[in-house]
Design an enzyme around this catalytic site. Structure first.
Site, PDB file in Angstrom:
ATOM      1  N   PRO A  74      49.327   9.551  45.928  1.00 50.53           N
ATOM      2  CG  PRO A  74      49.289   8.860  43.719  1.00 50.53           C
ATOM      3  CD  PRO A  74      48.434   8.947  44.942  1.00 50.53           C
TER       4      PRO A  74
ATOM      5  N   GLY B 239      48.537  18.748  47.986  1.00 50.62           N
ATOM      6  CA  GLY B 239      48.914  20.059  48.524  1.00 50.62           C
ATOM      7  C   GLY B 239      48.112  21.174  47.871  1.00 50.62           C
TER       8      GLY B 239
ATOM      9  NE  ARG C 165      59.226  19.004  47.458  1.00 49.35           N
ATOM     10  CZ  ARG C 165      58.057  18.389  47.587  1.00 49.35           C
ATOM     11  NH1 ARG C 165      56.956  19.102  47.728  1.00 49.35           N
ATOM     12  NH2 ARG C 165      57.987  17.085  47.558  1.00 49.35           N
TER      13      ARG C 165
ATOM     14  NE  ARG D 128      56.053  18.720  43.534  1.00 47.87           N
ATOM     15  CZ  ARG D 128      55.691  17.832  44.459  1.00 47.87           C
ATOM     16  NH1 ARG D 128      54.502  17.943  45.017  1.00 47.87           N
ATOM     17  NH2 ARG D 128      56.481  16.840  44.806  1.00 47.87           N
TER      18      ARG D 128
ATOM     19  NE  ARG E 232      59.520  12.682  46.093  1.00 44.85           N
ATOM     20  CZ  ARG E 232      58.946  13.256  47.143  1.00 44.85           C
ATOM     21  NH1 ARG E 232      57.674  13.500  47.141  1.00 44.85           N
ATOM     22  NH2 ARG E 232      59.671  13.595  48.181  1.00 44.85           N
TER      23      ARG E 232
ATOM     24  CG  ASN F 211      43.518  16.723  41.108  1.00 46.96           C
ATOM     25  OD1 ASN F 211      42.746  17.474  40.502  1.00 46.96           O
ATOM     26  ND2 ASN F 211      44.685  17.120  41.589  1.00 46.96           N
ATOM     27  CG  ASP F 212      40.873  14.517  34.377  1.00 44.30           C
ATOM     28  OD1 ASP F 212      41.825  15.212  33.988  1.00 44.30           O
ATOM     29  OD2 ASP F 212      40.169  13.815  33.614  1.00 44.30           O
TER      30      ASP F 212
END
Ligand code: GDP
Ligand code: ADP
Length: 384
Positions: free
Chosen positions: A140, A146, A172, A265, A276, A299-300
């Site tokens: 997600p 990235g 962006r 972000r 999202r 991904n902690d």
């Protein structure tokens, strides 16, 4: 016209053609390429000189690509009329085979640009199947795909190449066209999809995204392993395509943490963040769909997740330079001979004074990539 040989080298040039132990002379299309020489001990890399038989000219060509480290003994054999296969003795198997390209499309182009004689080095990578497979990374928005990909590309710059997708979303602030995405108009992208230019495409968060065939080929042609950052729909399409890849799904430690990262972000409007997050729930469900992904990573802690990613890709404990350690290769002893015919190179190793003899056949018919990157594609088998 090539560069003139410096005065101090002219006197020694014929001596070079006598082929001392660290020097070979290779003839391709009326030109003799002298590889190696006494000066290698000072420069610590393998040198190249050129003798043009038709004009009787001795030249020092411009040498592009990363030079191989000098060695005490090498052999060499011209292959396919456009490059010379150089075998470095007693080097590690990941460093033993190099191509000196003398008339490949890359070299021809550089000769035009530079207006002089050019040759280019490219390291040969002989790999097992898995080491070549592209890597598909999904998960997600905001989960850290990235970030993980950037770390991988930074640590292994000559190993991985990013497949630059097309998208109709607006760039962006820090995104560059052609680097992060090819930003494109919807009508153009729809036309390209109809014309079959895309390996896969999907509508994600209200915009079109797609991987063009060219994007993947550009990475493969540069001799690198392709990384695709695509959504779950795209992963499903690639799964059913001819591209044999490794599929990795990245999960957040919690939905709350995902929301926090996405907001922190600061690249999306509130409306986009909401969209999202809504899509994230469905993506997290689909990510667990049996058989779609080969690996799930949470991904902690970023460093832990990155280490796990490297383990999956068999990269832990390696560096960009020594990566071929995990790949297949040929260790060439001092006592060996080499010959080439019909896109097959025969390397005979050992066999002296009762020593064991091994004969390899290397198939160089389908080479991928090349200078200024690495050359992949040669396959070898042991024939005796
Ligand atoms: N199917 C598909 N999805 C893509 C492609 N490129 C990017 N995506 C996915 O599109 C989604 C949105 O990407 P992006 O707008 O860059 O936002 P981010 O995921 O928040 O960084 C992500 O899930 C990407 O993995 C592509 O070529 N094909
Ligand atoms: N393990 C992590 N812990 C905390 N923050 C992270 C972690 N991984 C990534 N981030 C941050 O989360 C945000 C989203 O990451 P990003 O790589 O842009 O996600 P994606 O590409 O999946 O949309 C970025 O600001 C990034 O710095």
């Amino acid at each position: 016209m090539g560069a003139e040989v410096p005065e101090h080298l002219l006197g020694d040039f014929h001596e070079y053609l006598l082929l001392p132990s660290n020097q070979t002379s290779n003839s391709i299309c009326g030109k003799i390429y002298v590889i190696g020489g006494p000066e290698d001990r000072e420069t610590l890399s393998v040198s190249v000189k050129l003798f043009d038989r038709s004009t009787d000219e001795r030249l020092i060509p411009i040498v592009l690509g990363r030079n191989p480290v000098a060695c005490n003994l090498h052999s060499a054999v011209p292959v396919n009329d456009d490059r010379i296969l150089v075998l470095k003795s007693d080097s590690p198997s990941y460093d033993s085979l190099w191509f000196l390209e003398v008339d490949t499309p890359f070299v021809r182009e550089q000769k035009k640009v530079l207006g002089t004689e050019v040759v280019a080095w490219s390291k040969v990578v002989i790999e097992g199947d898995d080491a070549l497979k592209p890597i598909v990374i999904s998960g997600p928005s905001g989960v850290g795909k990235g970030t993980l990909i950037s770390k991988l590309m930074k640590e292994f710059p000559s190993t991985f190449g990013f497949s630059v997708s097309h998208t109709t979303r607006k760039p962006r602030e820090k995104e560059k066209n052609g680097v992060h995405y090819h930003f494109t108009e919807r009508s153009q992208m729809e036309k390209d999809i109809r014309e079959g230019k895309f390996l896969e495409s999907a509508s994600v968060h209200g915009n079109l995204y797609g991987t063009s065939i060219e994007a993947v080929e550009a990475v493969t042609d540069s001799g690198k392993r392709c990384i695709l950052d695509i959504d779950v729909q795209g992963a499903r399409s690639v799964r059913s395509s001819s591209l044999d890849a490794i599929f990795i799904f990245i999960c957040p430690p919690s939905f709350e943490e995902l929301e926090k990262r996405l907001r922190a972000r600061g690249t999306e409007s509130e409306e986009q963040v909401q969209k999202r997050l809504r899509n994230a729930r469905a993506e997290l469900e689909q990510g667990k769909f049996p058989g779609l992904f080969d690996h799930l990573l949470v991904n902690d802690d970023l460093e832990t997740c990155y280490t796990d990613l490297k383990k999956i890709l068999s990269l832990d404990g390696t560096s960009d330079d020594t990566l071929e350690l995990s790949a297949k290769g040929i260790r060439v002893p001092e006592s060996h001979s080499v010959s080439a015919r019909d896109q097959k190179v025969i390397i005979q190793c050992g066999g002296d004074e009762g020593l064991a003899r091994t004969i390899y056949e290397v198939d160089v018919s389908s080479l991928v990539g090349g200078a200024p990157g690495r050359t992949r594609g040669p396959k070898y088998k042991c024939i005796s």
